[in-house]
Design a protein around this motif. Structure first.
Motif, PDB file in Angstrom:
ATOM      1  N   GLY A  73      -6.651 -31.919 -26.116  1.00 44.30           N
ATOM      2  CA  GLY A  73      -7.492 -32.558 -27.129  1.00 44.30           C
ATOM      3  C   GLY A  73      -8.909 -32.020 -27.131  1.00 44.30           C
ATOM      4  O   GLY A  73      -9.455 -31.669 -28.179  1.00 44.30           O
ATOM      5  N   VAL A  84       0.023 -39.358 -28.032  1.00 41.24           N
ATOM      6  CA  VAL A  84      -0.176 -37.917 -27.822  1.00 41.24           C
ATOM      7  C   VAL A  84      -1.231 -37.393 -28.788  1.00 41.24           C
ATOM      8  O   VAL A  84      -2.129 -36.635 -28.404  1.00 41.24           O
ATOM      9  CB  VAL A  84       1.153 -37.159 -27.995  1.00 41.24           C
ATOM     10  CG1 VAL A  84       0.919 -35.657 -27.952  1.00 41.24           C
ATOM     11  CG2 VAL A  84       2.138 -37.566 -26.912  1.00 41.24           C
ATOM     12  N   ALA A  85      -1.134 -37.813 -30.057  1.00 36.45           N
ATOM     13  CA  ALA A  85      -2.146 -37.388 -31.026  1.00 36.45           C
ATOM     14  C   ALA A  85      -3.502 -38.023 -30.744  1.00 36.45           C
ATOM     15  O   ALA A  85      -4.554 -37.409 -30.958  1.00 36.45           O
ATOM     16  CB  ALA A  85      -1.692 -37.731 -32.444  1.00 36.45           C
ATOM     17  N   THR A 141      -3.082 -33.492 -20.541  1.00 41.25           N
ATOM     18  CA  THR A 141      -2.805 -34.301 -21.724  1.00 41.25           C
ATOM     19  C   THR A 141      -1.526 -35.112 -21.551  1.00 41.25           C
ATOM     20  O   THR A 141      -1.468 -36.293 -21.925  1.00 41.25           O
ATOM     21  CB  THR A 141      -2.694 -33.390 -22.960  1.00 41.25           C
ATOM     22  OG1 THR A 141      -3.951 -32.771 -23.207  1.00 41.25           O
ATOM     23  CG2 THR A 141      -2.283 -34.184 -24.195  1.00 41.25           C
ATOM     24  N   VAL A 148      -6.571 -36.522 -28.609  1.00 40.17           N
ATOM     25  CA  VAL A 148      -7.581 -35.582 -29.115  1.00 40.17           C
ATOM     26  C   VAL A 148      -8.968 -36.213 -29.060  1.00 40.17           C
ATOM     27  O   VAL A 148      -9.926 -35.599 -28.560  1.00 40.17           O
ATOM     28  CB  VAL A 148      -7.231 -35.144 -30.554  1.00 40.17           C
ATOM     29  CG1 VAL A 148      -8.348 -34.290 -31.133  1.00 40.17           C
ATOM     30  CG2 VAL A 148      -5.916 -34.377 -30.571  1.00 40.17           C
ATOM     31  N   SER A 179       4.229 -41.065 -29.780  1.00 37.66           N
ATOM     32  CA  SER A 179       3.779 -39.947 -30.600  1.00 37.66           C
ATOM     33  C   SER A 179       2.318 -40.127 -30.987  1.00 37.66           C
ATOM     34  O   SER A 179       1.528 -39.176 -30.963  1.00 37.66           O
ATOM     35  CB  SER A 179       4.651 -39.830 -31.851  1.00 37.66           C
ATOM     36  OG  SER A 179       6.006 -39.648 -31.514  1.00 37.66           O
ATOM     37  N   TYR A 239       1.412 -29.955 -30.295  1.00 33.36           N
ATOM     38  CA  TYR A 239       1.381 -31.372 -30.637  1.00 33.36           C
ATOM     39  C   TYR A 239       2.537 -31.730 -31.581  1.00 33.36           C
ATOM     40  O   TYR A 239       3.201 -32.758 -31.405  1.00 33.36           O
ATOM     41  CB  TYR A 239       0.053 -31.735 -31.304  1.00 33.36           C
ATOM     42  CG  TYR A 239      -1.048 -32.108 -30.338  1.00 33.36           C
ATOM     43  CD1 TYR A 239      -0.950 -33.242 -29.555  1.00 33.36           C
ATOM     44  CD2 TYR A 239      -2.192 -31.330 -30.218  1.00 33.36           C
ATOM     45  CE1 TYR A 239      -1.957 -33.595 -28.683  1.00 33.36           C
ATOM     46  CE2 TYR A 239      -3.206 -31.670 -29.338  1.00 33.36           C
ATOM     47  CZ  TYR A 239      -3.079 -32.803 -28.570  1.00 33.36           C
ATOM     48  OH  TYR A 239      -4.074 -33.156 -27.693  1.00 33.36           O
TER      49      TYR A 239
END
Length: 331
Positions: free
Chosen positions: A282, A266-267, A117, A270, A263, A304
């Motif tokens: 994710g 990174v989210a 990730t 998923v 940020s 996360y």
């Protein structure tokens, strides 16, 4: 008035460091409070799930004795405050619990999946920066002082359209064009270098468009500043004016947005990881939700959240280093 009273007192040794000390203390305090809220929220997540999470993970046919034993092993029969205290203690020692499904330590699962990730998010961020900054600077130079109205309109319109498309839809489109129709690139896994291309582009295209718009706006504003006019009056080379004088001053707001975009990337992994069957956190969190493995879900949500908080803190520090007067004074 005496001479002694007219002389200003000498600054005390260490006074210049006090704004930095206040800045560091405030940022550290905010980070600790945010971490506490995050830890508390991740702890309450299991308790807010309707029904019995152990029963949900083991299935409706599991014997009641097995469910009771598993609840006792996890400490779910203890008072809530006792459970919270044990949860915090375990976190401080790196213990994220045990998977309800595989019975493996959750920390082991996270450590196996986290590198993939991070690779995906960081590569996408580098690509977005590498595209957005030169593009934004070029558009700023071409559209300054009202020049290039059509160029500005075309760039603004296209960047808005590209920026609002969700990452997973970009990924689906890339898979359809370059994976299915043309067959140029693989559409699953991360076994080969070319397998990184489509997932990285899926994450990078939208943020690059958004960041390029901000860089252009900031660049146009900086190019009208007095110090740039002075540099032009000195007949400095255009490269020195744009890259040496204008660009560093235009990147302050862009850096703030860049940190937020990281940020978001990174989210965003998923959904993108599930499009490309990427072996990261994710895809793991989605499969854990489907399997009702809430210990793993809890840990990944925590990871996360910590990642987002750390990135935002690093952005604040970077802004303070670039423009210490405004940042620390406002803090």
């Amino acid at each position: 008035m005496s001479l002694a009273s007219s002389v200003a007192p000498a600054p005390r040794v260490g006074a210049p460091a006090r704004p930095w000390l206040r800045f560091a203390v405030r940022r550290l305090g905010r980070l600790l409070v945010s971490l506490w809220v995050l830890v508390t929220a991740s702890f309450l997540m299991i308790h807010l799930i309707p029904g019995d999470p152990v029963r949900a993970a083991l299935g409706p046919t599991a014997p009641a004795s097995l469910v009771a034993a598993r609840r006792a092993d996890m400490g779910l029969d203890d008072p809530l405050l006792v459970q919270y205290w044990h949860y915090v203690q375990h976190l401080l020692t790196g213990d994220l619990g045990t998977s309800m499904i595989s019975q493996l330590p959750v920390s082991q699962i996270v450590s196996q999946r986290l590198p993939a990730t991070l690779q995906l998010a960081l590569l996408a961020f580098v690509v977005a920066i590498a595209v957005a900054v030169p593009l934004g600077v070029s558009m700023g130079v071409l559209t300054r002082r009202g020049h290039g109205r059509r160029t500005e309109l075309a760039f603004t319109t296209s960047s808005v359209v590209v920026g609002i498309v969700p990452d997973f839809l970009v990924g689906v489109a890339l898979v359809y064009v370059f994976g299915v129709n043309l067959g140029w690139l693989p559409v699953a896994g991360n076994d080969t270098p070319d397998a990184y291309v489509l997932p990285v582009l899926s994450l990078a295209i939208g943020p690059a468009a958004i960041l390029a718009r901000i860089v252009r706006v900031e660049m146009v504003s900086v190019l009208e500043a007095d110090f740039v006019r002075t540099a032009r009056a000195k007949r400095l080379p255009a490269r020195t004016i744009y890259l040496g004088h204008a660009l560093p001053n235009a990147l302050t707001a862009s850096l703030t947005l860049g940190g937020l975009l990281l940020s978001g990337m990174v989210a965003g992994t998923v959904l993108v990881e599930n499009v490309f069957a990427w072996p990261g956190l994710g895809s793991t969190i989605v499969s854990s939700i489907l399997n009702k493995d809430y210990q793993v879900v809890q840990a990944i949500v925590l990871v996360y959240g910590v990642g987002v908080l750390v990135v935002n803190t690093l952005v604040d520090v970077a802004l303070a280093l670039i423009d210490p007067r405004s940042t620390i004074r406002e803090d």
